[in-house]
Write a protein that holds these residues in place. Structure first.
Motif, PDB file in Angstrom:
ATOM      1  N   GLY A 119       0.810  -1.211   0.000  1.00  0.00           N
ATOM      2  CA  GLY A 119       0.000   0.000   0.000  1.00  0.00           C
ATOM      3  C   GLY A 119       0.842   1.258   0.000  1.00  0.00           C
ATOM      4  N   PHE A 120       1.945   1.258   0.758  1.00  0.00           N
ATOM      5  CA  PHE A 120       2.797   2.441   0.833  1.00  0.00           C
ATOM      6  C   PHE A 120       3.421   2.759  -0.520  1.00  0.00           C
ATOM      7  CE2 PHE A 120       7.128   4.147   1.646  1.00  0.00           C
ATOM      8  CZ  PHE A 120       6.764   5.396   2.128  1.00  0.00           C
ATOM      9  N   TYR A 121       3.988   1.749  -1.183  1.00  0.00           N
ATOM     10  CA  TYR A 121       4.678   2.012  -2.448  1.00  0.00           C
ATOM     11  C   TYR A 121       3.705   2.218  -3.606  1.00  0.00           C
ATOM     12  CZ  TYR A 121       9.181   1.224  -0.285  1.00  0.00           C
ATOM     13  OH  TYR A 121      10.297   1.356   0.501  1.00  0.00           O
ATOM     14  N   LEU A 122       2.517   1.645  -3.547  1.00  0.00           N
ATOM     15  CA  LEU A 122       1.512   1.972  -4.555  1.00  0.00           C
ATOM     16  C   LEU A 122       1.055   3.418  -4.390  1.00  0.00           C
ATOM     17  CD1 LEU A 122      -0.780  -1.200  -4.752  1.00  0.00           C
ATOM     18  CD2 LEU A 122       0.890  -0.391  -6.429  1.00  0.00           C
ATOM     19  N   ASN A 123       0.954   3.884  -3.154  1.00  0.00           N
ATOM     20  CA  ASN A 123       0.602   5.282  -2.908  1.00  0.00           C
ATOM     21  C   ASN A 123       1.681   6.208  -3.454  1.00  0.00           C
ATOM     22  OD1 ASN A 123      -1.175   7.289  -1.534  1.00  0.00           O
ATOM     23  ND2 ASN A 123       0.660   7.655  -0.318  1.00  0.00           N
ATOM     24  N   GLN A 124       2.951   5.821  -3.301  1.00  0.00           N
ATOM     25  CA  GLN A 124       4.041   6.612  -3.869  1.00  0.00           C
ATOM     26  C   GLN A 124       3.979   6.631  -5.386  1.00  0.00           C
ATOM     27  OE1 GLN A 124       6.292   8.459  -1.910  1.00  0.00           O
ATOM     28  NE2 GLN A 124       4.686   7.846  -0.492  1.00  0.00           N
ATOM     29  N   ALA A 125       3.646   5.470  -5.975  1.00  0.00           N
ATOM     30  CA  ALA A 125       3.585   5.387  -7.436  1.00  0.00           C
ATOM     31  C   ALA A 125       2.495   6.293  -7.991  1.00  0.00           C
ATOM     32  CB  ALA A 125       3.354   3.941  -7.864  1.00  0.00           C
ATOM     33  N   VAL A 126       1.362   6.384  -7.295  1.00  0.00           N
ATOM     34  CA  VAL A 126       0.285   7.272  -7.735  1.00  0.00           C
ATOM     35  C   VAL A 126       0.751   8.719  -7.760  1.00  0.00           C
ATOM     36  CG1 VAL A 126      -1.984   8.176  -7.101  1.00  0.00           C
ATOM     37  CG2 VAL A 126      -1.560   5.720  -7.000  1.00  0.00           C
ATOM     38  N   LEU A 127       1.658   9.068  -6.839  1.00  0.00           N
ATOM     39  CA  LEU A 127       2.182  10.430  -6.771  1.00  0.00           C
ATOM     40  C   LEU A 127       3.364  10.639  -7.713  1.00  0.00           C
ATOM     41  CD1 LEU A 127       2.038  10.876  -2.898  1.00  0.00           C
ATOM     42  CD2 LEU A 127       0.406  11.703  -4.590  1.00  0.00           C
ATOM     43  N   GLY A 128       3.706   9.630  -8.498  1.00  0.00           N
ATOM     44  CA  GLY A 128       4.781   9.755  -9.472  1.00  0.00           C
ATOM     45  C   GLY A 128       6.149   9.357  -8.968  1.00  0.00           C
ATOM     46  N   VAL A 129       6.228   8.760  -7.761  1.00  0.00           N
ATOM     47  CA  VAL A 129       7.510   8.337  -7.188  1.00  0.00           C
ATOM     48  C   VAL A 129       7.674   6.838  -7.402  1.00  0.00           C
ATOM     49  CG1 VAL A 129       8.907   8.189  -5.094  1.00  0.00           C
ATOM     50  CG2 VAL A 129       7.399  10.154  -5.456  1.00  0.00           C
ATOM     51  N   ASN A 130       8.707   6.459  -8.132  1.00  0.00           N
ATOM     52  CA  ASN A 130       9.025   5.051  -8.365  1.00  0.00           C
ATOM     53  C   ASN A 130       7.846   4.287  -8.982  1.00  0.00           C
ATOM     54  OD1 ASN A 130      10.485   2.701  -8.398  1.00  0.00           O
ATOM     55  ND2 ASN A 130      11.070   2.785  -6.239  1.00  0.00           N
ATOM     56  N   PRO A 131       7.343   4.717 -10.131  1.00  0.00           N
ATOM     57  CA  PRO A 131       6.213   4.004 -10.739  1.00  0.00           C
ATOM     58  C   PRO A 131       6.571   2.594 -11.188  1.00  0.00           C
ATOM     59  CG  PRO A 131       7.077   5.680 -12.232  1.00  0.00           C
ATOM     60  CD  PRO A 131       7.757   5.888 -10.925  1.00  0.00           C
ATOM     61  N   GLU A 132       7.847   2.327 -11.470  1.00  0.00           N
ATOM     62  CA  GLU A 132       8.231   0.974 -11.870  1.00  0.00           C
ATOM     63  C   GLU A 132       7.969  -0.022 -10.740  1.00  0.00           C
ATOM     64  OE1 GLU A 132      10.206   3.587 -11.951  1.00  0.00           O
ATOM     65  OE2 GLU A 132      10.373   4.055 -14.109  1.00  0.00           O
ATOM     66  N   LEU A 133       8.306   0.370  -9.519  1.00  0.00           N
ATOM     67  CA  LEU A 133       8.036  -0.509  -8.384  1.00  0.00           C
ATOM     68  C   LEU A 133       6.537  -0.690  -8.192  1.00  0.00           C
ATOM     69  CD1 LEU A 133       8.933  -2.158  -5.954  1.00  0.00           C
ATOM     70  CD2 LEU A 133       9.070  -0.031  -4.633  1.00  0.00           C
ATOM     71  N   GLY A 134       5.774   0.378  -8.381  1.00  0.00           N
ATOM     72  CA  GLY A 134       4.326   0.269  -8.262  1.00  0.00           C
ATOM     73  C   GLY A 134       3.752  -0.725  -9.252  1.00  0.00           C
ATOM     74  N   ALA A 135       4.271  -0.716 -10.493  1.00  0.00           N
ATOM     75  CA  ALA A 135       3.800  -1.675 -11.494  1.00  0.00           C
ATOM     76  C   ALA A 135       4.161  -3.105 -11.110  1.00  0.00           C
ATOM     77  CB  ALA A 135       4.385  -1.325 -12.857  1.00  0.00           C
ATOM     78  N   SER A 136       5.318  -3.287 -10.466  1.00  0.00           N
ATOM     79  CA  SER A 136       5.735  -4.628 -10.042  1.00  0.00           C
ATOM     80  C   SER A 136       4.870  -5.158  -8.908  1.00  0.00           C
ATOM     81  CB  SER A 136       7.200  -4.602  -9.593  1.00  0.00           C
ATOM     82  OG  SER A 136       8.051  -4.177 -10.642  1.00  0.00           O
ATOM     83  N   LEU A 137       4.341  -4.253  -8.092  1.00  0.00           N
ATOM     84  CA  LEU A 137       3.524  -4.673  -6.950  1.00  0.00           C
ATOM     85  C   LEU A 137       2.054  -4.822  -7.303  1.00  0.00           C
ATOM     86  CD1 LEU A 137       5.027  -2.399  -4.150  1.00  0.00           C
ATOM     87  CD2 LEU A 137       5.293  -4.863  -4.350  1.00  0.00           C
ATOM     88  N   ASP A 138       1.605  -4.157  -8.359  1.00  0.00           N
ATOM     89  CA  ASP A 138       0.187  -4.142  -8.710  1.00  0.00           C
ATOM     90  C   ASP A 138      -0.146  -5.372  -9.539  1.00  0.00           C
ATOM     91  OD1 ASP A 138      -2.403  -3.328  -8.879  1.00  0.00           O
ATOM     92  OD2 ASP A 138      -2.063  -1.815 -10.427  1.00  0.00           O
ATOM     93  N   LYS A 139      -0.253  -6.510  -8.883  1.00  0.00           N
ATOM     94  CA  LYS A 139      -0.513  -7.781  -9.554  1.00  0.00           C
ATOM     95  C   LYS A 139      -1.958  -8.213  -9.322  1.00  0.00           C
ATOM     96  CE  LYS A 139       3.758  -8.234 -10.916  1.00  0.00           C
ATOM     97  NZ  LYS A 139       4.113  -8.123 -12.345  1.00  0.00           N
ATOM     98  N   LYS A 140      -2.419  -9.153 -10.149  1.00  0.00           N
ATOM     99  CA  LYS A 140      -3.767  -9.707 -10.034  1.00  0.00           C
ATOM    100  C   LYS A 140      -3.684 -11.223  -9.967  1.00  0.00           C
ATOM    101  CE  LYS A 140      -5.711  -5.621 -10.620  1.00  0.00           C
ATOM    102  NZ  LYS A 140      -6.470  -4.958  -9.544  1.00  0.00           N
ATOM    103  N   ARG A 141      -4.746 -11.830  -9.436  1.00  0.00           N
ATOM    104  CA  ARG A 141      -4.828 -13.288  -9.385  1.00  0.00           C
ATOM    105  C   ARG A 141      -6.284 -13.710  -9.514  1.00  0.00           C
ATOM    106  NH1 ARG A 141      -6.975 -14.913  -4.554  1.00  0.00           N
ATOM    107  NH2 ARG A 141      -6.865 -13.409  -2.824  1.00  0.00           N
ATOM    108  N   LEU A 142      -6.484 -14.984  -9.827  1.00  0.00           N
ATOM    109  CA  LEU A 142      -7.833 -15.522  -9.884  1.00  0.00           C
ATOM    110  C   LEU A 142      -8.325 -15.812  -8.474  1.00  0.00           C
ATOM    111  CD1 LEU A 142      -7.554 -17.970 -12.898  1.00  0.00           C
ATOM    112  CD2 LEU A 142      -8.667 -15.737 -12.858  1.00  0.00           C
ATOM    113  N   PRO A 143      -9.626 -15.716  -8.236  1.00  0.00           N
ATOM    114  CA  PRO A 143     -10.147 -15.980  -6.898  1.00  0.00           C
ATOM    115  C   PRO A 143     -10.086 -17.464  -6.547  1.00  0.00           C
ATOM    116  CG  PRO A 143     -11.951 -15.614  -8.427  1.00  0.00           C
ATOM    117  CD  PRO A 143     -10.688 -15.308  -9.180  1.00  0.00           C
ATOM    118  N   THR A 144      -9.824 -17.746  -5.295  1.00  0.00           N
ATOM    119  CA  THR A 144      -9.841 -19.113  -4.800  1.00  0.00           C
ATOM    120  C   THR A 144     -11.251 -19.479  -4.348  1.00  0.00           C
ATOM    121  OG1 THR A 144      -9.320 -18.449  -2.547  1.00  0.00           O
ATOM    122  CG2 THR A 144      -7.455 -18.853  -4.028  1.00  0.00           C
ATOM    123  N   ARG A 145     -11.426 -20.733  -3.955  1.00  0.00           N
ATOM    124  CA  ARG A 145     -12.738 -21.152  -3.452  1.00  0.00           C
ATOM    125  C   ARG A 145     -13.111 -20.375  -2.193  1.00  0.00           C
ATOM    126  NH1 ARG A 145     -13.486 -27.439  -2.541  1.00  0.00           N
ATOM    127  NH2 ARG A 145     -13.099 -27.307  -4.795  1.00  0.00           N
TER     128      ARG A 145
END
Length: 392
Positions: A119-145
């Protein structure tokens, strides 16, 4: 007025706001705010999560200072290395030791740390700080049971947020129960009616220690067909009050109100006859005769603070001392809750909904995760093992 807690060079600071509200932030040694951390923590204003994230984040920021890593130069590999240093299993060199002399984080703390850092680094990425790291953290997955069951997704396949820093897999927790006969042993060594009431209410009510110490006298409806009309039998209402003078907060934040002087809503919990008996014993023998302004149920009985609200730390220390006098070792308040929930599950033949409502859990899935393991003394379990072993 603010209470400062020094943590290395950076420090976590509690801020007391108007209306007895509290918030948490991180400061530099000179007293100036750590702007990036404060901006992130403000998203959790008014919740217990803000305090937890503040203490988790300050440790990480101190580590960054030692590693001479500015926020715009942090990589995913650095975060994975930090997670390994605090206790996660990672296959890489970790560098210099960190948190020397302290225990590594457990599975739950590692999960909270991973959520905080993402959450901290995604918040930084939204503000334009280290967007590459934000992209690496912003992952998706399929839902489990389990995800579908919690959110009623059914057969719908959609994506859910994923955290590459989170510890792999889920770990079932094995709660620590009270020793056999602990309740009876404690009741023989406690020194007051208040302490006997605390032991009984924790045992029969499954209350958290913050819920017990946060009760007000008006929250108790100890007769049948009370005026609230929400429960026919004797019960109590657990109400979240952030301004309690003893800082006892209920974890459950269900809405509540007062109508014509009667408390309605909140978390409703049934009350046993033994709980009612110890309540009247305490009220008639030890509760202050003169009206108290705070209106809280549990009060101090000795010292300069006699009559003031009893803080959770005082209840914890009382139970610890009583446990040692009874030869049980250190007794923790949450062990009563674990034992209560397990007993309800046994009595209801594993009905998760009954256990959820009796203990005030947020979901039956949480009850299943914590308590849904097989009892090694269960007759069916014993019979199955004997069949495997070839014994009748």
């Amino acid at each position: 007025m603010a209470l400062r807690v020094i943590v290395g060079d950076l420090r976590v600071q509690r801020i007391d706001r108007a209306g007895d509200r509290r918030s948490w932030t991180i400061l530099w040694p000179d007293g100036s705010e750590y702007r990036e951390a404060d901006r992130f923590l403000r998203r959790y204003e008014g919740s217990g999560t803000q305090r937890t994230y503040a203490y988790l984040l300050v440790d990480h920021l101190r580590w960054l200072e030692r590693e001479c890593l500015p926020l715009d130069r942090v990589r995913l590999l650095d975060l994975e290395r930090y997670m390994g240093i605090v206790g996660a299993e990672v296959q890489m060199p970790l560098g210099q030791p960190w948190r020397v002399g302290k225990r590594p984080y457990g599975h739950a703390a590692l999960g909270a740390t991973a959520a905080c850092l993402k959450g901290f680094y995604l918040n930084q990425a939204v503000l334009g700080v280290n967007p590459e790291l934000g992209a690496s953290l912003d992952k998706k997955r399929l839902p489990t049971r389990a995800d579908r069951r919690r959110s009623f997704l059914g057969h719908v396949t959609t994506t859910l947020p994923a955290n590459p820093l989170a510890p792999a897999g889920s770990q079932r927790r094995h709660p620590k129960m009270l020793p056999d006969g602990a309740r009876e042993a404690l009741l023989t060594v406690v020194n007051s009616a208040r302490d006997a009431m605390a032991v009984t209410w924790l045992s029969d009510g499954g209350l958290r220690i913050g819920e017990l110490c946060g009760l007000h006298v008006v929250d108790l409806h100890l007769r049948e067909n009370a005026a609230c009309g929400q429960c026919r039998t004797p019960h109590l209402h657990v109400c979240f009050r952030p301004n309690n003078p003893n800082r006892a907060d209920a974890k459950t934040k269900r809405p509540w109100r007062i109508e014509d002087g009667t408390v309605c809503g909140g978390l409703i919990k049934r009350v046993s006859p033994a709980m009612i008996h110890t309540y009247f014993d305490y009220i008639t023998s030890e509760y202050p005769k003169d009206p108290v302004e705070h209106g809280m149920l549990m009060v101090q009985l000795h010292g300069p603070g006699v009559g003031l609200p009893w803080a959770p730390v005082g209840a914890r220390r009382m139970l610890s001392r009583a446990g040692k006098r009874a030869g049980l070792g250190r007794i923790r308040p949450h062990a009563f809750r674990h034992t209560f929930t397990t007993s309800v599950l046994d009595a209801s033949q594993g009905n998760l909904l009954i256990a959820r409502d009796a203990g005030g859990w947020a979901s039956a899935a949480m009850v299943d995760e914590v308590y849904g393991h097989v009892d090694v003394h269960d007759p069916a379990f014993d019979a199955a093992l004997r069949q495997v072993w070839g014994h009748q």
